[in-house]
Scaffold this motif. Structure first.
Motif, short mmCIF file in Angstrom:
data_model
loop_
_atom_site.label_atom_id
_atom_site.label_comp_id
_atom_site.label_asym_id
_atom_site.label_seq_id
_atom_site.Cartn_x
_atom_site.Cartn_y
_atom_site.Cartn_z
N GLY A 109 17.96 -31.81 27.46
CA GLY A 109 18.29 -33.51 27.38
C GLY A 109 19.53 -33.96 27.38
O GLY A 109 19.58 -35.42 27.74
N ARG A 110 20.51 -33.14 27.47
CA ARG A 110 21.72 -33.77 27.57
C ARG A 110 22.36 -33.59 29.05
O ARG A 110 23.40 -33.96 29.48
N CYS A 111 21.43 -32.79 30.07
CA CYS A 111 21.75 -32.30 31.34
C CYS A 111 21.69 -33.47 32.37
O CYS A 111 20.70 -34.63 31.84
N THR A 112 22.26 -33.71 33.15
CA THR A 112 21.93 -34.90 34.35
C THR A 112 21.24 -34.11 35.70
O THR A 112 21.84 -32.99 35.86
N ALA A 113 20.35 -34.59 36.12
CA ALA A 113 19.59 -33.99 37.30
C ALA A 113 20.53 -33.79 38.50
O ALA A 113 21.45 -34.45 38.91
N ASN A 114 20.24 -32.33 38.88
CA ASN A 114 20.87 -31.95 40.18
C ASN A 114 22.43 -31.91 40.18
O ASN A 114 23.08 -32.07 41.09
#
Length: 191
Positions: A10-15
């Motif tokens: 949930g803390r990640c950003t897509a691509n």
């Protein structure tokens, strides 16, 4: 550092190429809704060797890790059946480009994964390197890998256990360009 895999996803950003490193000895209990890989392009990498690798134990029959984003990967982790579990990993049609390099383990001859991986139509370009350690007297495994409408998959297996229907089963909707290799010991009439 975060306490759970789902929180880290949930803390990640897509691509963006985010990589989540799981420390040796990391353990989590998987429930029906506890882990969703729903951010595209995230890699989950377990650190450690042997039994020190991160381990996810499935606590209820509906426990699963759902992968609903493209170009995700999971490597060097152990998924362990703590109960007869319908599917360790399920995908949605958006899980195109999934890469897995994992080990699954049954807890006992009567505590097994019914399926370890279940795909749906649209989960294409799959790369799966999977090791399974089950029991020759197993009674609940049905389809270790259950492909539905998958196109372009490269599956490498090291399988020991019982799958009453098949180790790799392509069903319901046609699968195309599927390569399966490896070693199989299926202590059942069906290979």
């Amino acid at each position: 550092p975060f306490n759970s895999l789902d929180y880290a996803i949930g803390r990640c950003t897509a691509n963006r190429g985010d990589i989540i490193m799981l420390m040796p000895g990391h353990v989590e209990v998987v429930t029906a809704t506890s882990i969703a890989m729903d951010v595209a392009g995230v890699a989950v990498v377990g650190l450690g060797e042997g039994d020190a690798r991160p381990t996810f134990t499935y606590g209820v029959i509906s426990s699963n890790i759902i992968i609903s984003a493209a170009n995700c990967s999971m490597k060097n982790i152990i998924l362990k059946a703590g109960i007869d579990c319908t599917a360790a990993i399920t995908t949605t049609s958006a899980a195109d480009g999934l890469t897995l390099d994992i080990e699954t383990r049954d807890n006992a001859a009567t505590t097994e994964f019914i399926s370890a991986l279940v795909t749906v139509i649209g989960c294409n370009n799959l790369v799966a390197i999977m090791r399974h350690r089950g029991f020759a007297a197993g009674t609940h495994g049905v389809r270790y890998i259950d492909l539905v409408g998958c196109t372009d998959a490269n599956i490498e297996l090291d399988y020991f256990g019982v799958a009453s229907t098949a180790v790799v089963n392509m069903r319901t909707t046609a699968c195309n360009n599927i390569m399966v290799s490896g070693r199989f010991y299926n202590d059942s009439a069906a290979l």
